[in-house]
Design a protein around this motif. Structure first.
Motif, PDB file in Angstrom:
ATOM      1  N   CYS A 180      17.566  46.441 -15.560  1.00 29.73           N
ATOM      2  CA  CYS A 180      16.202  46.769 -15.181  1.00 29.73           C
ATOM      3  C   CYS A 180      15.571  47.610 -16.282  1.00 29.73           C
ATOM      4  CB  CYS A 180      16.223  47.528 -13.861  1.00 29.73           C
ATOM      5  SG  CYS A 180      14.659  47.571 -13.026  1.00 29.73           S
ATOM      6  N   ARG A 181      14.323  47.282 -16.638  1.00 27.82           N
ATOM      7  CA  ARG A 181      13.601  48.045 -17.647  1.00 27.82           C
ATOM      8  C   ARG A 181      13.012  49.305 -17.013  1.00 27.82           C
ATOM      9  NH1 ARG A 181       9.892  43.827 -20.857  1.00 27.82           N
ATOM     10  NH2 ARG A 181       9.976  45.482 -22.386  1.00 27.82           N
ATOM     11  N   LYS A 182      12.575  50.243 -17.858  1.00 25.52           N
ATOM     12  CA  LYS A 182      11.959  51.472 -17.347  1.00 25.52           C
ATOM     13  C   LYS A 182      10.740  51.177 -16.485  1.00 25.52           C
ATOM     14  CE  LYS A 182      13.352  54.801 -20.862  1.00 25.52           C
ATOM     15  NZ  LYS A 182      12.885  55.768 -21.853  1.00 25.52           N
ATOM     16  N   SER A 183      10.062  50.078 -16.780  1.00 20.45           N
ATOM     17  CA  SER A 183       8.872  49.686 -16.024  1.00 20.45           C
ATOM     18  C   SER A 183       9.221  49.160 -14.631  1.00 20.45           C
ATOM     19  CB  SER A 183       8.113  48.602 -16.789  1.00 20.45           C
ATOM     20  OG  SER A 183       8.919  47.433 -16.888  1.00 20.45           O
ATOM     21  N   GLY A 184      10.501  48.907 -14.372  1.00 18.01           N
ATOM     22  CA  GLY A 184      10.919  48.344 -13.092  1.00 18.01           C
ATOM     23  C   GLY A 184      11.123  46.841 -13.154  1.00 18.01           C
ATOM     24  N   GLU A 185      10.795  46.222 -14.296  1.00 17.86           N
ATOM     25  CA  GLU A 185      10.989  44.788 -14.437  1.00 17.86           C
ATOM     26  C   GLU A 185      12.471  44.465 -14.549  1.00 17.86           C
ATOM     27  OE1 GLU A 185       8.677  43.866 -17.890  1.00 17.86           O
ATOM     28  OE2 GLU A 185       6.816  43.730 -16.735  1.00 17.86           O
ATOM     29  N   VAL A 186      12.855  43.344 -13.958  1.00  9.85           N
ATOM     30  CA  VAL A 186      14.229  42.871 -13.976  1.00  9.85           C
ATOM     31  C   VAL A 186      14.409  41.953 -15.175  1.00  9.85           C
ATOM     32  CG1 VAL A 186      15.945  41.535 -12.706  1.00  9.85           C
ATOM     33  CG2 VAL A 186      14.379  43.027 -11.477  1.00  9.85           C
ATOM     34  N   VAL A 187      15.509  42.122 -15.911  1.00  6.98           N
ATOM     35  CA  VAL A 187      15.779  41.294 -17.090  1.00  6.98           C
ATOM     36  C   VAL A 187      16.903  40.310 -16.756  1.00  6.98           C
ATOM     37  CG1 VAL A 187      16.523  41.282 -19.504  1.00  6.98           C
ATOM     38  CG2 VAL A 187      15.027  43.097 -18.657  1.00  6.98           C
TER      39      VAL A 187
ATOM     40  N   MET B  37      20.675  30.824 -19.220  1.00  8.57           N
ATOM     41  CA  MET B  37      21.704  30.059 -19.931  1.00  8.57           C
ATOM     42  C   MET B  37      21.210  28.632 -20.172  1.00  8.57           C
ATOM     43  SD  MET B  37      24.113  32.268 -20.168  1.00  8.57           S
ATOM     44  CE  MET B  37      25.599  31.353 -20.479  1.00  8.57           C
ATOM     45  N   ASP B  38      20.258  28.504 -21.088  1.00  7.60           N
ATOM     46  CA  ASP B  38      19.816  27.177 -21.482  1.00  7.60           C
ATOM     47  C   ASP B  38      20.158  26.979 -22.951  1.00  7.60           C
ATOM     48  OD1 ASP B  38      17.985  28.744 -22.793  1.00  7.60           O
ATOM     49  OD2 ASP B  38      16.243  28.004 -21.712  1.00  7.60           O
ATOM     50  N   ASP B  39      19.576  25.991 -23.575  1.00  4.91           N
ATOM     51  CA  ASP B  39      19.886  25.715 -24.982  1.00  4.91           C
ATOM     52  C   ASP B  39      19.524  26.876 -25.888  1.00  4.91           C
ATOM     53  OD1 ASP B  39      20.858  23.257 -24.277  1.00  4.91           O
ATOM     54  OD2 ASP B  39      18.979  22.205 -24.671  1.00  4.91           O
ATOM     55  N   ASP B  40      18.455  27.614 -25.544  1.00  6.10           N
ATOM     56  CA  ASP B  40      17.998  28.710 -26.381  1.00  6.10           C
ATOM     57  C   ASP B  40      18.682  30.030 -26.054  1.00  6.10           C
ATOM     58  OD1 ASP B  40      16.196  26.955 -27.560  1.00  6.10           O
ATOM     59  OD2 ASP B  40      14.658  27.387 -26.061  1.00  6.10           O
ATOM     60  N   GLY B  41      19.293  30.156 -24.887  1.00  2.00           N
ATOM     61  CA  GLY B  41      19.916  31.411 -24.475  1.00  2.00           C
ATOM     62  C   GLY B  41      18.905  32.539 -24.432  1.00  2.00           C
ATOM     63  N   GLU B  42      17.740  32.282 -23.854  1.00  2.00           N
ATOM     64  CA  GLU B  42      16.665  33.275 -23.900  1.00  2.00           C
ATOM     65  C   GLU B  42      16.783  34.311 -22.797  1.00  2.00           C
ATOM     66  OE1 GLU B  42      12.958  31.516 -21.339  1.00  2.00           O
ATOM     67  OE2 GLU B  42      13.076  30.958 -23.440  1.00  2.00           O
ATOM     68  N   TYR B  43      16.018  35.376 -22.969  1.00  2.00           N
ATOM     69  CA  TYR B  43      15.945  36.463 -21.993  1.00  2.00           C
ATOM     70  C   TYR B  43      14.545  36.486 -21.406  1.00  2.00           C
ATOM     71  CZ  TYR B  43      20.326  38.013 -23.950  1.00  2.00           C
ATOM     72  OH  TYR B  43      21.632  38.080 -24.350  1.00  2.00           O
ATOM     73  N   GLN B  44      14.472  36.780 -20.113  1.00  2.00           N
ATOM     74  CA  GLN B  44      13.187  36.856 -19.442  1.00  2.00           C
ATOM     75  C   GLN B  44      13.108  38.147 -18.642  1.00  2.00           C
ATOM     76  OE1 GLN B  44      12.777  33.272 -17.112  1.00  2.00           O
ATOM     77  NE2 GLN B  44      12.386  32.027 -18.908  1.00  2.00           N
ATOM     78  N   SER B  45      11.887  38.658 -18.542  1.00  2.00           N
ATOM     79  CA  SER B  45      11.619  39.854 -17.768  1.00  2.00           C
ATOM     80  C   SER B  45      10.734  39.453 -16.593  1.00  2.00           C
ATOM     81  CB  SER B  45      10.901  40.877 -18.662  1.00  2.00           C
ATOM     82  OG  SER B  45      10.583  42.026 -17.930  1.00  2.00           O
ATOM     83  N   VAL B  46      11.112  39.882 -15.377  1.00  2.00           N
ATOM     84  CA  VAL B  46      10.380  39.507 -14.166  1.00  2.00           C
ATOM     85  C   VAL B  46       9.853  40.765 -13.501  1.00  2.00           C
ATOM     86  CG1 VAL B  46      10.518  38.346 -11.936  1.00  2.00           C
ATOM     87  CG2 VAL B  46      11.920  37.550 -13.840  1.00  2.00           C
ATOM     88  N   ASN B  47       8.548  40.804 -13.247  1.00  2.00           N
ATOM     89  CA  ASN B  47       7.937  41.892 -12.503  1.00  2.00           C
ATOM     90  C   ASN B  47       8.139  41.603 -11.017  1.00  2.00           C
ATOM     91  OD1 ASN B  47       6.063  43.465 -10.987  1.00  2.00           O
ATOM     92  ND2 ASN B  47       4.882  43.813 -12.844  1.00  2.00           N
ATOM     93  N   PRO B  48       8.908  42.432 -10.279  1.00  2.00           N
ATOM     94  CA  PRO B  48       9.192  42.129  -8.878  1.00  2.00           C
ATOM     95  C   PRO B  48       7.971  42.177  -7.970  1.00  2.00           C
ATOM     96  CG  PRO B  48      10.149  44.236  -9.485  1.00  2.00           C
ATOM     97  CD  PRO B  48       9.579  43.637 -10.729  1.00  2.00           C
ATOM     98  N   LYS B  49       6.932  42.887  -8.358  1.00  2.00           N
ATOM     99  CA  LYS B  49       5.727  42.965  -7.522  1.00  2.00           C
ATOM    100  C   LYS B  49       4.844  41.744  -7.701  1.00  2.00           C
ATOM    101  CE  LYS B  49       5.728  47.945  -7.322  1.00  2.00           C
ATOM    102  NZ  LYS B  49       5.189  49.186  -7.817  1.00  2.00           N
ATOM    103  N   THR B  50       4.589  41.352  -8.945  1.00  2.00           N
ATOM    104  CA  THR B  50       3.679  40.238  -9.224  1.00  2.00           C
ATOM    105  C   THR B  50       4.400  38.910  -9.421  1.00  2.00           C
ATOM    106  OG1 THR B  50       3.746  40.576 -11.618  1.00  2.00           O
ATOM    107  CG2 THR B  50       2.082  41.817 -10.365  1.00  2.00           C
TER     108      THR B  50
ATOM    109  N   GLN C 137       5.499  37.903 -12.087  1.00  2.00           N
ATOM    110  CA  GLN C 137       5.145  37.406 -13.417  1.00  2.00           C
ATOM    111  C   GLN C 137       6.396  37.407 -14.295  1.00  2.00           C
ATOM    112  OE1 GLN C 137       2.298  39.790 -15.520  1.00  2.00           O
ATOM    113  NE2 GLN C 137       2.105  38.310 -17.186  1.00  2.00           N
ATOM    114  N   VAL C 138       6.596  36.303 -15.001  1.00  2.00           N
ATOM    115  CA  VAL C 138       7.760  36.139 -15.868  1.00  2.00           C
ATOM    116  C   VAL C 138       7.301  36.183 -17.317  1.00  2.00           C
ATOM    117  CG1 VAL C 138       9.648  34.598 -16.516  1.00  2.00           C
ATOM    118  CG2 VAL C 138       8.912  34.731 -14.128  1.00  2.00           C
ATOM    119  N   LYS C 139       7.983  37.013 -18.119  1.00  2.00           N
ATOM    120  CA  LYS C 139       7.690  37.095 -19.556  1.00  2.00           C
ATOM    121  C   LYS C 139       8.957  36.772 -20.323  1.00  2.00           C
ATOM    122  CE  LYS C 139       6.106  41.377 -19.207  1.00  2.00           C
ATOM    123  NZ  LYS C 139       5.661  42.707 -19.609  1.00  2.00           N
TER     124      LYS C 139
END
Length: 189
Positions: free
Chosen positions: A130-137, A141-154, A156-158
């Motif tokens: 969890c980030r300081k903002s409260g977003e979950v990281v 596990m796809d071809d790119d192995g990317e990371y995403q941050s999810v705002n639990p209130k909205t 919104q996925v970044k």
């Protein structure tokens, strides 16, 4: 106290309230709890997971993931599970539940911070922290192995951009501090 137990090495320990914390399961029963190691006293302890958590035993979480982490300055417990949407493809519903221990060491003080369900094409994903903002990281596990941050209130996925070719599994907050050192008076003759 340590044997016979299973520790989940894919979840590194988290440092909260002067102690390291790991998720563990008893070998014979599969009951899940948190193991703590107080760094100042060098004493092991056991903390019960939230009673509302669905994964009270390791058998209940065959398709998911659970971990202890830090949320701001508190101990947190996360649980994720996946639900396949169709018979073909990677589309799934990702359920994320998070509890925070409001008073450290007091099992009755677990409070559910959020429960969200994301309808995403995630394939296989892992909760990282969890980030300081409260977003979950999440690590996807796809071809790119990317990371995403999810705002639990909205919900919104970044996408998070991380340079390099290594898979980063540890997430912690950086705390800056200034330490002033007393220096004895120096006289020059």
């Amino acid at each position: 106290m340590l044997l016979p137990r299973h520790f989940f090495v894919s979840n590194p320990p988290d440092f909260v309230n002067g102690a390291l914390h790991w998720t563990q399961a008893r070998a014979h029963t599969g009951n899940i709890s948190l193991l703590s190691f107080d760094m100042s006293d060098e004493v092991f302890g056991k903390i019960a997971i939230p009673p509302e958590a669905s994964a009270q035993t390791i058998d209940h979480l065959a398709q998911g993931h659970f971990m202890a982490s830090r949320y701001r300055e508190s101990l947190a417990y996360y649980e994720t599970s996946r639900e396949q949407k169709g018979s073909v493809g990677w589309d799934c519903l990702l359920h994320i539940h998070m509890w925070v221990m409001e008073e450290y060491g007091v099992a009755k003080s677990w409070a559910k911070l959020f429960a969200i369900c994301l309808d995403l094409d995630l394939g296989d994903s892992r909760l990282i922290g969890c980030r300081k903002s409260g977003e979950v990281v999440l690590r996807v596990m796809d071809d790119d192995g990317e990371y995403q941050s999810v705002n639990p209130k909205t919900k919104q996925v970044k996408r998070l951009r991380i340079e390099g070719q290594w898979i980063y599994e540890v997430m912690d907050a950086l705390t800056e501090s200034v330490v002033l050192l007393d220096q004895p008076n120096v006289f020059t003759y």
